[in-house]
Design a protein around this motif. Sequence first.
Motif, short mmCIF file in Angstrom:
data_model
loop_
_atom_site.label_atom_id
_atom_site.label_comp_id
_atom_site.label_asym_id
_atom_site.label_seq_id
_atom_site.Cartn_x
_atom_site.Cartn_y
_atom_site.Cartn_z
N VAL A 1 1.34 6.97 0.11
CA VAL A 1 0.90 5.89 0.99
C VAL A 1 -0.62 5.81 0.88
O VAL A 1 -1.32 6.79 1.12
N HIS A 2 -1.12 4.65 0.49
CA HIS A 2 -2.56 4.49 0.26
C HIS A 2 -3.31 4.41 1.59
O HIS A 2 -2.76 4.03 2.63
N ASP A 3 -4.59 4.77 1.53
CA ASP A 3 -5.43 4.73 2.72
C ASP A 3 -5.64 3.31 3.21
O ASP A 3 -5.92 3.09 4.39
N GLU A 4 -5.53 2.34 2.31
CA GLU A 4 -5.66 0.94 2.68
C GLU A 4 -4.37 0.21 2.32
O GLU A 4 -3.80 0.43 1.25
N GLY A 5 -3.91 -0.63 3.21
CA GLY A 5 -2.69 -1.38 2.92
C GLY A 5 -1.84 -1.59 4.16
O GLY A 5 -2.11 -1.04 5.23
N GLY A 11 0.82 -1.21 0.00
CA GLY A 11 0.00 0.00 0.00
C GLY A 11 0.84 1.25 0.00
O GLY A 11 0.48 2.27 0.61
N MET A 12 1.99 1.18 -0.71
CA MET A 12 2.92 2.31 -0.75
C MET A 12 3.53 2.39 -2.14
O MET A 12 3.97 1.38 -2.67
N GLU A 13 3.52 3.58 -2.74
CA GLU A 13 4.14 3.78 -4.05
C GLU A 13 5.53 4.37 -3.84
O GLU A 13 5.68 5.39 -3.16
N ILE A 14 6.54 3.70 -4.41
CA ILE A 14 7.92 4.15 -4.24
C ILE A 14 8.60 4.24 -5.60
O ILE A 14 8.23 3.55 -6.54
N ALA A 15 9.62 5.10 -5.68
CA ALA A 15 10.35 5.31 -6.93
C ALA A 15 11.84 5.41 -6.62
O ALA A 15 12.23 5.98 -5.60
#
Length: 226
Positions: free
Chosen positions: A62-66, A47-51
């Motif tokens: 960071v998503h609300d769910e995850g 539930g996290m976008e990383i680059a």
Amino acid sequence: MMGGHGLCCCTHSSLTTDTERYGDDVQKSKIRSWDATIAKGDRQTLGMEIAPEDTVLLVKRVHDEGATNDFNALNPKKVVQAGDFLVAVNGISGDAAQMLDEVKVRTSTDREASEVRFSVLRTQSFYATVNKIGPLGLKFTLMKKNMVVKEVNAGPIQKWNDDNPSSKIMPGDMFLEVDGHEAVKSNSLGNGVMYDLGPLIDALKSDGEHRILVRPLGGMASAQIH
């Protein structure tokens, strides 16, 4: 003369940061670091976008769910949020691509019980103004997107450090901008988008006053810069 150009040779070594420990004492106002162990459990993803950002991973969302949101709810003093940097993943550091691969492997759908150990860093960029006459007193490594400080020697950078103990430029720090010049995105290659760092390098070659935008990493990645 500036040196240390080229891609760095990176090694795998874990960081020794403790929970809630800051970097060098003089960098407290700029850097905060802590450890976060996030278990995916029955979640499909972290539930996290990383680059990738050369030597570190940037948390973009960071998503609300995850799993990351679950971790944040249980650990209010160690919340991971957009803009934070992941400087180590399961002990792997200094190479963003390898760190990203480790995250993918540990969070694949057939590893529901996997945990991922992150060393997290929250940092505040700052501007440094130096007056260059002759050598800058700096060695750096050219990465895909940024200039990464390799070594600071006698010269204008060291003088800045002596005069500004709360905003020191340290090995592992990144130069994002020099006199308003930034890296220019160039043609995309097989291993991702490349950036032309020429404008930053050319600006630093001339004598005179230079204003440098620095992303302090507190020496967190310096052990992997060779």
